[in-house]
Design an enzyme around this catalytic site. Structure first.
Site, short mmCIF file in Angstrom:
data_model
loop_
_atom_site.label_atom_id
_atom_site.label_comp_id
_atom_site.label_asym_id
_atom_site.label_seq_id
_atom_site.Cartn_x
_atom_site.Cartn_y
_atom_site.Cartn_z
N ALA A 274 0.75 -1.06 -0.02
CA ALA A 274 0.02 -0.07 -0.08
C ALA A 274 0.68 1.29 -0.05
O ALA A 274 1.92 1.46 0.73
CB ALA A 274 -0.96 -0.03 1.46
N CYS A 275 0.33 2.23 -0.57
CA CYS A 275 1.15 3.59 -0.90
C CYS A 275 2.52 3.78 -0.90
O CYS A 275 3.13 2.88 -1.95
CB CYS A 275 0.61 4.17 0.32
SG CYS A 275 0.85 6.26 0.39
N SER A 276 3.19 4.01 -0.01
CA SER A 276 4.72 3.95 -0.18
C SER A 276 5.17 2.82 -0.14
O SER A 276 6.40 2.31 -0.82
CB SER A 276 5.48 4.84 0.79
OG SER A 276 4.92 4.36 2.08
#
Length: 539
Positions: A274-276
């Site tokens: 997820a995300c970074s």
């Protein structure tokens, strides 16, 4: 981004004024329209009114009291002027986004609903509490602004307890390094899918956004579908870990992947990130693809991950060479980026919902904010090592991750089209941090077959989307050859949560079921303690 930049547009403001100076006829027309509208407001004939869903002016006094009605109408007229002038000024994308950001912050701050002297909500609370809000409100203000982040509190710091209220899916830490703990979750079905899933959470905030309260936990849901699930829990770094960069984190993902493979013994592992965490997982997968290790990756699943950062929303527009260098210098000096600074930036990207809404609740009404698990997680920030902060900024500044070979990880040039496994990619339709169109273009960079899902809501609410919410829906398609606008027009819409679709997609790629083991870990990797572990509890 320093706080003053919320109010000062800098060179973008100069270019905005220059563009308007070249179109004096439009400025004159806009100002004339404002003067005419103000005249109608004074005479009581103006038809201006807030949008029905504008919660700022939901109190009936704003429309029934003649004076307050005129105050609101004058504010709306000024808002229309500002938005109209911005439309009339031909600006390049970055300047337009910056001006929109600055003007929205100024206009949101100037809303009459924020003014304690005229707010009917404040006065009604004053009389209802016999003036108690005049004491509790300033006390809350002093508490919230005593330290970073200097924004109104969105949730009380003791509203939840990790390991008691949140992050409580049963499991154990089966591996620990200086950088991460690896959690294995206890099976809750008689049989489990053979191929396990490794989750790589963001490096900002903590992993339990994917394991919130029972009934709102994606981990819990997948375990109950018979999926074997493992989770990385990153250590909260400090100045001692300043040199942990992308190489270190990619190597950690590869290490965790290897441990999961040895425990499960299936010969392959799914990876969700997820995300970074998604950026790191993509780079680790691309490295493995170049060095011959991609065969063990069963699939790559990305949640709100923006690899292609070209015109990446308001946040992207605020970063240029000078801002980037200053930010890198500050984190290098401290040894880390404080997550509270990022939380403040992200809050000001949505000032109405995340700042001024709580300004009214906390200070004008003197109340404590309501309990909300997502906002508690959002406030439970972590630090980012200076090296990782530098690597992320330098990659984003010139959109290097979207350019084949522009980034090198663990000595390997990264080319995302070499990740040829199946992928499941989720974006949020109202995501203000990772705009969905960027996530979609990111999916187009991958080399395998992609199932792209556009979930309702924003950056986190799009993910914390359990079955049962009648308002939820998502669009889904395996054709990512279209441009974003055409994809959205063509993709099928499905009512409900995307979780069942993902669980079924994962199940089709997880091999035959096998009897679940009552023991976690293995002879080689014995449990070190119960979930949620120790790293997630550190400040």
């Amino acid at each position: 981004m320093r706080p003053v930049n919320r109010w000062l547009p800098g060179e973008s403001g100069v270019r905005f004024l220059d563009a308007l100076a070249k179109r004096p006829d439009r400025v004159t027309r806009r100002v004339g329209a404002l003067v005419d509208e103000l005249g109608r407001i004074v005479m009581g004939t103006s038809q201006l009114a807030p949008q029905p869903k504008d919660r700022r002016f939901s109190d009936p006094e704003w429309s029934q009291n003649p004076l307050l009605k005129r105050v609101v109408q004058a504010y709306l007229a000024a808002d229309e002027l500002a938005e109209g002038l911005l439309e009339d000024a031909p600006l390049e994308w970055r300047d337009a986004q910056r001006m929109k950001f600055v003007l929205s912050n100024i206009l949101e701050a100037a809303a009459p609903s924020n003014n304690p002297l005229i707010s009917p909500v404040a006065w009604k609370t004053f009389f209802a509490t016999r003036g108690a809000n005049a004491v509790s409100g300033p006390r809350n203000l002093l508490r919230d602004f005593a330290g970073s982040p200097r924004i109104p509190a969105m949730v009380e710091p003791d509203a939840f307890r990790v390991g008691v209220d949140l992050g409580i899916t049963p499991g154990a830490v089966v591996y620990r390094t200086e950088m991460f703990e690896l959690i294995q979750y206890l099976p809750q079905t008689e049989t489990v899918r053979a191929v396990p899933l490794l989750i790589v959470p963001p490096t900002i905030n903590k992993y339990y956004v994917l394991d919130l309260a029972p009934g709102r936990s994606l981990v819990e849901y997948l375990v109950r579908q018979g999926q074997q699930v493992f989770m990385i829990s990153w250590r909260n770094p400090d100045e001692r870990h300043r040199d942990w960069g992308i190489d270190a984190y990619a190597e950690a993902v590869i290490e965790a992947f290897g441990v999961v493979d040895r425990i499960a013994g299936a010969g392959s592992v799914h990876t969700m990130a997820a995300c970074s965490g998604g950026l790191i997982a993509c780079m680790a997968a691309a490295h493995r693809a170049r060095t011959g290790g991609l065969g063990k990756l069963a699939s790559l699943n990305l949640l709100v991950t923006m690899i292609d950062q070209h015109r990446g929303g308001v946040a992207g527009s605020l970063i240029d060479e000078s801002v980037a260098r200053a930010a890198i210098a500050r984190s290098q000096h401290k040894g880390y980026l404080d997550g509270r600074a990022l939380a403040e930036v992200f809050a000001w990207l949505r000032p109405s919902d995340l700042v001024w809404n709580y300004w009214v609740n906390n200070y004008l009404q003197g109340k404590t904010p309501p309990k909300f698990d997502i906002l508690f997680w959002n406030a439970d920030t972590t630090r980012m090592p200076a090296a990782l902060h530098r690597d992320f900024i330098e990659a984003a500044l010139h959109n290097k991750l979207a350019t084949a070979g522009a980034v090198t990880v663990l000595g390997t040039p990264i080319e995302l089209n070499e990740i040829t496994v199946d992928s499941y990619v989720v974006a949020g339709s109202a995501d203000h941090i990772c705009p969905w169109a960027n996530c979609y273009r990111s999916a187009q960079l991958l080399g395998g077959k992609v199932r792209f899902v556009l979930s309702t809501n924003g950056h986190i609410a799009a993910l914390v989307n359990p079955p049962g919410n009648r308002k939820s829906n998502y669009q889904v398609s395996e054709d990512t050859s279209l441009d974003p606008a055409d994809w959205r027009g063509a993709a099928a819409t499905v009512q409900g949560s995307w979780w069942p679709d993902y669980a079924a997609w994962l199940g089709d790629r997880s091999g035959p079921d096998k009897p679940a083991s009552a023991m976690l870990g293995s002879a080689e990797f014995r449990p070190l303690g119960v979930a949620p572990g120790t790293y997630v509890l550190s400040d």
